[in-house]
Design a protein around this motif. Structure first.
Motif, mmCIF file in Angstrom:
data_model
loop_
_atom_site.group_PDB
_atom_site.id
_atom_site.type_symbol
_atom_site.label_atom_id
_atom_site.label_comp_id
_atom_site.label_asym_id
_atom_site.label_seq_id
_atom_site.Cartn_x
_atom_site.Cartn_y
_atom_site.Cartn_z
ATOM 1 N N TYR A 124 -15.946 20.763 -70.518
ATOM 2 C CA TYR A 124 -15.354 19.979 -72.028
ATOM 3 C C TYR A 124 -16.731 19.284 -72.471
ATOM 4 C CZ TYR A 124 -11.393 23.481 -71.300
ATOM 5 O OH TYR A 124 -10.764 24.265 -71.085
ATOM 6 N N CYS A 125 -17.748 19.661 -73.822
ATOM 7 C CA CYS A 125 -18.878 18.133 -73.616
ATOM 8 C C CYS A 125 -18.011 17.608 -75.034
ATOM 9 C CB CYS A 125 -19.749 18.250 -73.982
ATOM 10 S SG CYS A 125 -20.693 17.552 -74.457
ATOM 11 N N PRO A 126 -17.950 16.129 -74.880
ATOM 12 C CA PRO A 126 -16.856 15.195 -76.374
ATOM 13 C C PRO A 126 -17.695 14.573 -77.271
ATOM 14 C CG PRO A 126 -17.321 14.139 -73.799
ATOM 15 C CD PRO A 126 -17.407 15.493 -73.599
ATOM 16 N N CYS A 127 -19.093 14.951 -76.294
ATOM 17 C CA CYS A 127 -20.666 14.482 -77.692
ATOM 18 C C CYS A 127 -20.748 15.350 -78.529
ATOM 19 C CB CYS A 127 -21.505 14.521 -76.883
ATOM 20 S SG CYS A 127 -21.799 12.549 -75.690
ATOM 21 N N CYS A 128 -20.913 16.674 -78.076
ATOM 22 C CA CYS A 128 -20.982 17.780 -78.976
ATOM 23 C C CYS A 128 -20.033 18.491 -78.745
ATOM 24 C CB CYS A 128 -22.116 18.563 -78.985
ATOM 25 S SG CYS A 128 -22.320 19.274 -77.471
ATOM 26 N N GLY A 129 -18.876 18.749 -78.695
ATOM 27 C CA GLY A 129 -17.686 19.595 -79.066
ATOM 28 C C GLY A 129 -17.514 20.935 -78.338
ATOM 29 N N GLU A 146 -24.858 18.655 -66.377
ATOM 30 C CA GLU A 146 -26.010 18.221 -68.035
ATOM 31 C C GLU A 146 -25.199 19.559 -69.006
ATOM 32 O OE1 GLU A 146 -30.216 18.586 -68.246
ATOM 33 O OE2 GLU A 146 -29.982 19.264 -70.050
ATOM 34 N N CYS A 147 -25.271 19.197 -69.766
ATOM 35 C CA CYS A 147 -24.471 19.868 -71.532
ATOM 36 C C CYS A 147 -25.159 20.885 -71.537
ATOM 37 C CB CYS A 147 -23.651 19.468 -72.514
ATOM 38 S SG CYS A 147 -23.272 20.197 -74.172
ATOM 39 N N HIS A 148 -25.063 22.008 -72.369
ATOM 40 C CA HIS A 148 -25.811 23.147 -72.205
ATOM 41 C C HIS A 148 -26.444 23.275 -74.152
ATOM 42 C CE1 HIS A 148 -25.418 25.679 -68.695
ATOM 43 N NE2 HIS A 148 -24.139 25.234 -69.640
ATOM 44 N N VAL A 149 -26.083 22.513 -74.495
ATOM 45 C CA VAL A 149 -25.909 22.646 -75.738
ATOM 46 C C VAL A 149 -26.524 21.206 -76.653
ATOM 47 C CG1 VAL A 149 -24.679 22.609 -78.050
ATOM 48 C CG2 VAL A 149 -24.201 23.956 -76.683
ATOM 49 N N CYS A 150 -26.358 19.881 -76.562
ATOM 50 C CA CYS A 150 -26.579 18.098 -76.695
ATOM 51 C C CYS A 150 -27.276 17.955 -75.653
ATOM 52 C CB CYS A 150 -25.439 17.536 -77.051
ATOM 53 S SG CYS A 150 -24.411 17.262 -76.243
ATOM 54 N N HIS A 151 -27.265 18.099 -74.031
ATOM 55 C CA HIS A 151 -27.955 17.792 -73.288
ATOM 56 C C HIS A 151 -27.522 16.786 -72.244
ATOM 57 C CE1 HIS A 151 -30.610 21.281 -73.032
ATOM 58 N NE2 HIS A 151 -30.728 21.068 -74.500
ATOM 59 N N SER A 152 -25.868 15.952 -72.714
ATOM 60 C CA SER A 152 -26.034 14.752 -72.207
ATOM 61 C C SER A 152 -25.482 15.148 -70.525
ATOM 62 C CB SER A 152 -24.117 14.721 -73.140
ATOM 63 O OG SER A 152 -23.028 15.519 -73.124
ATOM 64 N N PHE A 153 -25.763 13.723 -70.014
ATOM 65 C CA PHE A 153 -25.111 14.037 -68.944
ATOM 66 C C PHE A 153 -23.641 12.654 -68.607
ATOM 67 C CE2 PHE A 153 -29.493 13.009 -66.797
ATOM 68 C CZ PHE A 153 -29.992 14.835 -67.407
HETATM 69 ZN ZN LIG Z 1 -22.359 18.141 -75.848
#
Ligand SMILES: [Zn+2]
Length: 339
Positions: A124-129, A146-153
């Protein structure tokens, strides 16, 4: 055990269906519930009733205030941390401009349509949901983080949760100085009308302001917040960089600083290690100029006047949230005393 992200209408349904669970008599069931990452669009027709529902469920005043602050056109996000004694303790994850939230939501749907095997939500990515079955390999081959959507680490997700819990971060007119801005943050901060945002980098093409952290071209006590993540390990005169950050912060201001650091007796640095090849060999990266000892890094920040708190993701958020959100790296929360 996993957290999950659900859209607005499902959230409303979830809450209304589970109201009985919030009664004290059902407290035994709470420990079985996953942490809930709730996305609610305040611009939606039913926003006031949902907001009222959320605010009646959260135990901490901080969360209630932020929920009430959720202004039109912004996405109000709350991460529920604990269920106990019949109450939810929620952490606000606030102020993602609606059009950015909508874009990430669309990107996520497209990604899942292209990769149906990754639809099962366990990361679950809290950055982009977004949520998916597993993280993307970093640089296409490294650890899956890495997040597939917002690319956060890991470190981006940790700092995002932290600044979202900082209730003054997004206050109207707040001045933010950001070194080496990551694309996700640059996008979100740059388009937030509350923030007076100064993105800086040594390289002109990466940011609006070309700035050397050891000679910041702004006046004293100008900024409310500074973000400096994975910068100082590249800077030969890091102490000057730290004192410059201290100088430009307002009293009471906060610098969120991250560097790779280890538990070791002393920082490892040697001016004779001065070529990319030697630096790669000794420090593990061709552009790093040292390996920080955690204690020494804190001491250097304190020498500049900062009051330093080291935030460890596991201690702050617990094992389960760290696993669900895959959080990493310590944050050195550096406050400039207000006296
Ligand atoms: Zn994300």
């Amino acid at each position: 055990m996993a957290g999950f992200t659900i859209p607005f209408f499902s959230a409303a349904r979830y809450l209304s269906r589970n109201v009985s669970l919030f009664m004290p008599s059902a407290s035994a069931a709470f420990c079985l519930l996953p942490p809930l990452a709730l996305n609610a669009t305040t611009a939606s027709r039913n926003s006031s009733s949902l907001r009222a529902m959320i605010t009646s469920f959260v135990g901490e005043r901080k969360s209630v205030d932020l929920a009430a602050k959720g202004c039109r056109g912004f996405r109000l996000r709350i991460v529920v941390l604990r269920f106990s004694r019949g109450r939810i303790t929620a952490m606000p994850v606030a102020n993602l401009p609606l059009h950015i939230a909508a874009k990430y939501s669309l990107d996520h749907r497209r990604f899942i349509a292209r990769n149906p095997k990754l639809a099962e939500p366990t990361a679950y990515c809290p950055c982009c949901g977004s949520s998916f079955k597993e993280w993307r390999p970093v640089f296409g081959r490294g650890r899956k983080a890495e997040c597939h959507v917002c690319h956060s680490f890991e470190r981006h997700r940790h700092i995002w949760l932290t600044i979202d819990a900082d209730r003054d971060f997004f206050s109207k007119g707040s001045k933010l100085l950001h070194f080496a801005p990551e694309p996700f943050f640059k996008n979100v901060f740059g388009q937030n009308p509350n923030l007076d945002y100064f993105d800086c980098d040594l390289a002109k093409e990466r940011a609006t302001y070309q700035v050397d952290i050891t000679a910041i071209p702004f006046g004293d006590e100008k900024f409310d917040r500074v973000i400096c993540s994975h910068v100082l390990e590249h800077v030969p005169d890091d102490r000057k960089g730290m004192s410059e950050m201290f100088r430009v912060l307002k009293p009471g201001g906060i610098a969120y600083v991250m560097v790779p650091s280890e538990v070791r007796a002393a920082t490892y640095e040697d001016p004779a290690i001065n070529t990319p090849e030697l630096r790669l060999k000794h420090y593990g990266q061709a552009t790093h100029v040292r390996i920080y000892s955690r204690d020494d890094f804190v001491a250097r920040l304190q020498e500049c006047g900062f009051v330093v708190e080291v935030q460890f993701p596991r201690r702050k958020y617990g094992e389960e949230m760290c696993k669900d959100f895959l959080l990493g790296d310590n944050i050195y929360i550096c406050s400039k005393p207000d006296y």
